[in-house]
Design a protein around this motif. Structure first.
Motif, mmCIF file in Angstrom:
data_model
loop_
_atom_site.group_PDB
_atom_site.id
_atom_site.type_symbol
_atom_site.label_atom_id
_atom_site.label_comp_id
_atom_site.label_asym_id
_atom_site.label_seq_id
_atom_site.Cartn_x
_atom_site.Cartn_y
_atom_site.Cartn_z
ATOM 1 N N GLU A 290 0.774 -1.291 0.082
ATOM 2 C CA GLU A 290 0.091 -0.035 0.026
ATOM 3 C C GLU A 290 0.850 1.204 0.100
ATOM 4 O O GLU A 290 0.742 2.055 -0.832
ATOM 5 N N LYS A 291 1.815 1.307 0.690
ATOM 6 C CA LYS A 291 2.784 2.455 0.960
ATOM 7 C C LYS A 291 3.829 2.544 -0.015
ATOM 8 O O LYS A 291 4.556 3.686 -0.091
ATOM 9 N N GLY A 292 4.419 1.595 -0.515
ATOM 10 C CA GLY A 292 5.686 1.223 -1.401
ATOM 11 C C GLY A 292 6.765 1.690 -0.570
ATOM 12 O O GLY A 292 7.889 2.068 -1.116
ATOM 13 N N GLU A 293 6.665 1.409 0.527
ATOM 14 C CA GLU A 293 8.066 1.669 1.573
ATOM 15 C C GLU A 293 8.089 0.464 2.662
ATOM 16 O O GLU A 293 7.008 -0.228 3.195
ATOM 17 N N LEU A 294 9.436 0.069 3.271
ATOM 18 C CA LEU A 294 9.457 -0.638 4.191
ATOM 19 C C LEU A 294 8.622 -0.003 5.645
ATOM 20 O O LEU A 294 8.942 1.124 6.066
ATOM 21 N N PRO A 295 8.046 -0.737 6.305
ATOM 22 C CA PRO A 295 7.636 -0.289 7.841
ATOM 23 C C PRO A 295 8.581 -0.438 8.699
ATOM 24 O O PRO A 295 9.233 -1.648 8.889
ATOM 25 N N MET B 298 12.217 -3.690 11.920
ATOM 26 C CA MET B 298 12.807 -3.945 13.235
ATOM 27 C C MET B 298 12.478 -5.139 13.983
ATOM 28 O O MET B 298 13.262 -5.749 14.468
ATOM 29 N N SER B 299 11.088 -5.566 14.065
ATOM 30 C CA SER B 299 10.644 -6.660 14.889
ATOM 31 C C SER B 299 11.160 -7.815 14.108
ATOM 32 O O SER B 299 11.554 -9.039 14.918
ATOM 33 N N LEU B 300 11.268 -7.809 12.896
ATOM 34 C CA LEU B 300 11.958 -9.044 12.150
ATOM 35 C C LEU B 300 13.428 -9.080 12.528
ATOM 36 O O LEU B 300 13.889 -10.485 12.676
ATOM 37 N N ALA B 301 14.051 -8.122 12.566
ATOM 38 C CA ALA B 301 15.488 -8.305 12.956
ATOM 39 C C ALA B 301 15.437 -8.698 14.365
ATOM 40 O O ALA B 301 16.404 -9.414 14.741
ATOM 41 N N ALA B 302 14.549 -8.302 15.255
ATOM 42 C CA ALA B 302 14.812 -8.690 16.747
ATOM 43 C C ALA B 302 14.184 -10.191 16.820
ATOM 44 O O ALA B 302 14.924 -10.850 17.643
ATOM 45 N N TYR B 303 13.534 -10.678 15.942
ATOM 46 C CA TYR B 303 13.255 -12.033 16.049
ATOM 47 C C TYR B 303 14.554 -12.925 15.631
ATOM 48 O O TYR B 303 15.067 -13.740 16.181
ATOM 49 N N ILE B 304 15.281 -12.389 14.591
ATOM 50 C CA ILE B 304 16.420 -13.023 14.291
ATOM 51 C C ILE B 304 17.482 -12.795 15.419
ATOM 52 O O ILE B 304 18.287 -13.858 15.638
ATOM 53 N N ALA B 305 17.428 -11.750 16.096
ATOM 54 C CA ALA B 305 18.615 -11.651 17.080
ATOM 55 C C ALA B 305 18.368 -12.467 18.460
ATOM 56 O O ALA B 305 19.382 -13.173 18.896
ATOM 57 N N ALA C 294 12.419 -5.050 -2.274
ATOM 58 C CA ALA C 294 13.677 -3.873 -2.299
ATOM 59 C C ALA C 294 13.946 -3.256 -0.982
ATOM 60 O O ALA C 294 13.017 -2.790 -0.267
ATOM 61 N N GLY C 295 15.253 -3.086 -0.760
ATOM 62 C CA GLY C 295 15.798 -2.629 0.314
ATOM 63 C C GLY C 295 15.635 -3.393 1.608
ATOM 64 O O GLY C 295 16.386 -3.014 2.689
ATOM 65 N N LEU C 296 14.816 -4.403 1.714
ATOM 66 C CA LEU C 296 14.682 -5.209 3.056
ATOM 67 C C LEU C 296 15.861 -5.831 3.570
ATOM 68 O O LEU C 296 16.415 -5.631 4.722
ATOM 69 N N GLU C 297 16.786 -6.440 2.677
ATOM 70 C CA GLU C 297 17.746 -7.227 3.117
ATOM 71 C C GLU C 297 18.835 -6.355 3.974
ATOM 72 O O GLU C 297 19.083 -6.353 4.970
ATOM 73 N N GLN C 298 19.174 -5.282 3.188
ATOM 74 C CA GLN C 298 19.949 -4.167 3.901
ATOM 75 C C GLN C 298 19.498 -3.575 5.258
ATOM 76 O O GLN C 298 20.205 -3.448 6.318
ATOM 77 N N ALA C 299 18.332 -3.248 5.175
ATOM 78 C CA ALA C 299 17.593 -2.828 6.752
ATOM 79 C C ALA C 299 17.546 -3.698 7.677
ATOM 80 O O ALA C 299 17.988 -3.331 8.686
ATOM 81 N N VAL C 300 17.520 -4.895 7.368
ATOM 82 C CA VAL C 300 17.525 -6.021 8.451
ATOM 83 C C VAL C 300 18.802 -6.258 8.926
ATOM 84 O O VAL C 300 19.170 -6.310 10.160
ATOM 85 N N VAL C 301 19.820 -6.138 8.010
ATOM 86 C CA VAL C 301 21.203 -6.152 8.568
ATOM 87 C C VAL C 301 21.578 -4.920 9.372
ATOM 88 O O VAL C 301 21.958 -5.063 10.440
ATOM 89 N N ASP C 302 21.196 -3.821 8.876
ATOM 90 C CA ASP C 302 21.572 -2.427 9.635
ATOM 91 C C ASP C 302 20.838 -2.978 11.041
ATOM 92 O O ASP C 302 21.521 -2.277 12.165
ATOM 93 N N ASP C 303 19.605 -3.179 11.214
ATOM 94 C CA ASP C 303 18.929 -3.043 12.320
ATOM 95 C C ASP C 303 19.353 -4.419 13.452
ATOM 96 O O ASP C 303 19.601 -4.143 14.487
ATOM 97 N N LEU C 304 19.840 -5.506 12.891
ATOM 98 C CA LEU C 304 20.525 -6.304 13.920
ATOM 99 C C LEU C 304 21.701 -5.927 14.088
ATOM 100 O O LEU C 304 22.018 -6.274 15.344
ATOM 101 N N LYS C 305 22.618 -5.422 13.438
ATOM 102 C CA LYS C 305 23.991 -4.870 13.828
ATOM 103 C C LYS C 305 23.474 -3.800 14.993
ATOM 104 O O LYS C 305 24.272 -3.756 15.973
ATOM 105 N N LEU C 306 22.427 -2.852 14.872
ATOM 106 C CA LEU C 306 22.260 -2.109 15.976
ATOM 107 C C LEU C 306 21.651 -2.805 17.139
ATOM 108 O O LEU C 306 22.273 -2.242 18.417
ATOM 109 N N ILE C 307 21.084 -3.761 17.206
ATOM 110 C CA ILE C 307 20.499 -4.604 18.338
ATOM 111 C C ILE C 307 21.719 -5.109 19.124
ATOM 112 O O ILE C 307 21.996 -5.062 20.344
ATOM 113 N N ARG C 308 22.725 -5.720 18.222
ATOM 114 C CA ARG C 308 23.893 -6.120 18.946
ATOM 115 C C ARG C 308 24.912 -5.166 19.370
ATOM 116 O O ARG C 308 25.470 -5.908 20.261
#
Length: 496
Positions: free
Chosen positions: A387-392, A397-404, A470-484
């Motif tokens: 609907e928005k054409g961008e990442l929520p 971040m919650s997907l990255a927190a799940y991986i963390a 588009a852009g999800l993989e890098q966004a999750v990498v950045d979020d996971l690094k921030l969590i860690r």
């Protein structure tokens, strides 16, 4: 101290509403804590608010049950509704008097009594909550079993007896926690009609019964766990009650049915949070995406941030703010219901999570989070992007927190699960499907980039390759690094 009954209650000085005698309008399969804190409460309130003047006959679905205790107390029990409402602490007590008696159909006299209720002119509703495993067709059940083992077989016998007596069709309200509970129950009854070779006229009559799928929503802990508090309440009440029940103050009952049912049921007139709708599917989606999705969306990161129970998370502005932004700005815009209704439901979630009477552990919510994130959060995530054409921001971040959570300082893989170490030092055990745990064990030494790529491309997890977004993989990498590096709370704060 004397056990609760009508005479003892009068002597105790109780000032609340009580209805001692009334026609038995409900046959209820299930006598456990949930139905007594939910369905029987709604009808009790209807008796008080609009003079509905009805009682429920309860039936034990299985042989060991509460019939003896319920009958000793003449159907009375004390219900405490506890939690928060509009930010205020609530602790309400009510003695429920909408139950007349309880039958154990595994005793011949009570089985016969159940059949007497079946043919009563007063009977209007059959209600059930026989657990998720209760609505099941068991071909071993026979027409002349007294009683048959399965609930749908018992129900078929009750309806057949009523049809034979020439009585009017009934409304059946199914509360089991399965999809399309009413439709599934009606389907099982149809299978017994066929198996037992019952008359076509009876099948036609069953078609005139109104089988309603319903969605129930109230957390019912069911008992006072602290023995000191139980003793104090007993002294305050002035009677002994072996059936005390405890539920959260929030409650909503959505019933799928025809328009005339909204007028026939007493709930709308009584101003209760129970509505009849043409389709409960959107309301189920609301509950799964907002209530359950909130849990799965924030608890894994919150646990890594040092929190242990849900209530404490609601006292932290970063975690609470993250949850609320996720719900109000990312989840609600994707749902097909009235926006004000959705906002009100989401606002109530914060009150429910901040319940001072319930210690809801984050680790208990974390069970099977792979399938939970897919079912509860993924639909909002994908629809927001569409609907928005961008990442929520928060859902990403919650997907990255799940991986963390599944990969934080992995120690060992045991029969009980994947043992990881929390930033504050203690170990915790991740519980999930074995294949998911083995996946994270196999990738425990991966770099952040390799781990994220392996998770997002795992089609067994997500039924698709998420790196195509588009852009999800890098966004999750950045979020996971921030969590860690900075911790989960700081990562949540970065989304605000």
């Amino acid at each position: 101290m004397e056990k609760l009954n009508y005479e003892v209650l009068k002597k105790s000085g109780y000032q609340g509403y009580i209805l001692e005698k009334a026609p038995e309008k409900i046959l209820q399969f299930g006598e456990g804590n949930f139905l007594r804190a939910f369905v029987d409460y709604w009808f009790d309130m209807s008796n008080e608010k609009v003079g509905w003047n009805g009682k429920a006959v309860l039936v034990q679905p299985i042989a060991p049950g509460l019939a003896k205790l319920i009958n000793e107390q003449e159907g009375l029990y004390t219900l405490y509704l506890r939690g928060r409402e509009n930010g205020e602490k609530v602790d309400r007590k009510r003695v429920i008097s909408s139950v007349s008696r309880c039958l154990n159909p595994y005793e011949k006299a009570d089985y016969d009594a159940m059949m007497e209720v079946a043919v009563s002119d007063d009977l209007e509703y059959i209600v059930s909550n026989t657990t998720e495993a209760g609505i099941v067709y068991d071909p071993a059940c026979q027409k002349d079993d007294c009683p048959p083992a399965s609930f749908p077989a018992k129900l078929t016998q009750v309806l057949y007896k009523r049809w034979q007596a020439g009585k009017k069709p009934l409304v059946i309200l199914s509360c089991e926690l399965i999809d399309n509970n009413g439709k599934e129950l009606e389907k099982c009854v149809g299978q017994y009609i066929q198996q037992w070779d019952l008359e076509k006229e009876f099948a036609d009559w069953c078609g005139q019964c109104t089988f309603c799928s319903t969605l129930v929503d109230r957390i019912v802990p069911g008992r006072v766990k602290d023995p000191e508090e139980a003793k104090r309440l007993e002294e305050e009440n002035g009677y002994h009650d072996e059936l005390i029940d405890v539920g959260e103050v929030f409650g909503v009952w959505n019933i799928e049915g025809p328009e005339w049912l909204a007028d026939q049921l007493p709930f709308r007139k009584a101003g209760l949070n129970c509505i009849v709708v043409p389709d409960v599917t959107p309301y189920k989606k609301r509950k799964v995406r907002i209530l359950n999705g909130a849990h799965t969306g924030f608890v894994l990161g919150a646990y890594l941030a040092g929190f242990d129970i849900v209530r404490d998370c609601m006292h932290n502005e970063n975690v609470k703010g993250f949850m609320n932004k996720m719900l109000h700005e990312e989840v609600i815009p994707t749902l097909p219901l009235d926006k004000q209704d959705l906002e009100n439901f989401a606002s109530a979630v914060e009150d429910r999570f901040n319940n001072p009477f319930v210690d809801h552990e984050l680790m208990s919510i974390s069970l099977n989070s792979t399938s939970k994130w897919k079912a509860r959060n993924m639909p909002s995530f994908l629809e927001y992007i569409q609907e928005k054409g961008e990442l929520p921001v928060c859902l990403t971040m919650s997907l990255a927190a799940y991986i963390a959570f599944y990969s934080n300082d992995v120690q060992e893989l045991t029969d009980k699960g994947l043992v990881c170490r929390r930033p504050k030092g203690n170990t915790y055990t991740v519980s999930d499907d074995r294949w998911a745990l083995e996946f994270y064990w196999d990738h425990k030494d991966d770099s952040v980039e390799d781990l994220v790529h392996a998770v997002l491309t795992n089609q067994q997890m997500w039924d698709q390759d998420l790196t195509q977004i588009a852009g999800l993989e890098q966004a999750v990498v950045d979020d996971l690094k921030l969590i860690r590096t900075q911790g989960a709370e700081a990562a949540y704060a970065s989304c605000l």
